[in-house]
Design a protein around this motif. Structure first.
Motif, short mmCIF file in Angstrom:
data_model
loop_
_atom_site.label_atom_id
_atom_site.label_comp_id
_atom_site.label_asym_id
_atom_site.label_seq_id
_atom_site.Cartn_x
_atom_site.Cartn_y
_atom_site.Cartn_z
N UNK A 144 -25.23 80.15 -25.97
CA UNK A 144 -26.50 79.82 -25.48
C UNK A 144 -26.37 80.20 -23.69
N UNK A 145 -28.20 79.66 -23.79
CA UNK A 145 -28.37 79.36 -21.80
C UNK A 145 -28.51 77.74 -21.95
N UNK A 146 -27.55 77.09 -22.47
CA UNK A 146 -27.49 75.48 -22.59
C UNK A 146 -26.14 75.00 -22.92
N UNK A 179 -26.13 86.66 -27.75
CA UNK A 179 -26.50 85.37 -28.31
C UNK A 179 -27.84 85.09 -27.26
N UNK A 180 -28.12 86.56 -26.35
CA UNK A 180 -28.98 87.16 -25.14
C UNK A 180 -30.99 86.97 -25.96
N UNK A 181 -29.93 87.96 -27.15
CA UNK A 181 -30.97 88.66 -27.99
C UNK A 181 -31.57 87.29 -28.61
N UNK A 182 -30.76 86.57 -29.47
CA UNK A 182 -31.30 85.21 -30.19
C UNK A 182 -31.90 84.74 -29.20
N UNK A 183 -31.91 84.42 -28.08
CA UNK A 183 -32.97 83.17 -27.63
C UNK A 183 -33.75 84.21 -26.91
#
Length: 192
Positions: A144-146, A179-183
């Motif tokens: 994820x972005x973190x 991962x981008x879609x989930x966020x």
């Protein structure tokens, strides 16, 4: 003649230590992931299976004690029979954390390509080999972005399989896409 039990192999951790597990469990909970099957993730797993030609495909969220396949595609005919003719266990939505290869991907934050798990002593003794007949694996982390690896996107086969560079690129790009879609889903409050 006396029997001497085999000595443990030093340095061979079958399941890696996962120091991020508590933080990951909290992050998954905040994102509403890893506790229930999601039809959109099942569809994603089905798409991934078709894309790679693999009989098994999963979107796997790795918690502290278990793995949960929120997206799952398994072959309709079930797992292959053992050499003695007995049936293997059907793959369900959960596995203990020490089963399978995804915990290695999550801890390493890197894709893992196993064309034949039996070529790697570290992986050949994994319970999914005997219980489910898995012989090859290809997985990439859902980062994820973190920078946290939430889980994996992976495919598996019951036969050795040369995944090649194309397979590796496919699994890595689909993991990044998901991962981008989930966020985005959690940021916008939208379904997948």
């Amino acid at each position: 003649m006396s029997y001497e039990p085999p000595r443990p192999i030093r340095g061979l951790l079958l399941t890696p230590e996962d120091r991020e597990a508590p933080a990951r469990a909290r992050r998954l909970c905040s994102l509403g992931l890893g506790e229930r099957a999601e039809p959109a993730l099942d569809a994603f797993a089905d798409h991934l299976a078709r894309l790679t030609g693999a009989p098994y495909a999963m979107v796997n969220f790795v918690g502290e004690e278990r793995q949960f396949f929120a997206g799952l595609r398994v072959p309709a005919e079930g797992p292959p029979a053992r050499a003695d003719g007995t049936r293997r266990t059907e793959l369900g939505r959960t596995l203990p954390r020490e089963h399978g290869f995804c915990p290695h991907v999550v801890v390493r934050h890197k894709a893992l390509v196993l064309e034949d798990v039996c070529d790697y002593p570290r992986f050949a003794g994994n319970p999914v080999v005997d219980e489910h007949g898995i012989r090859s694996y290809l997985g990439a982390p859902l980062i994820d972005s973190t920078g946290m690896a939430l889980g994996t996107v992976c495919v598996a086969d019951v036969a050795p399989r040369p995944w090649g560079r194309a397979g590796l690129e496919t699994i890595k790009s689909t993991a990044a896409e998901l991962a981008a879609r989930l966020e985005r889903r959690t940021d916008d409050g939208l379904p997948l």
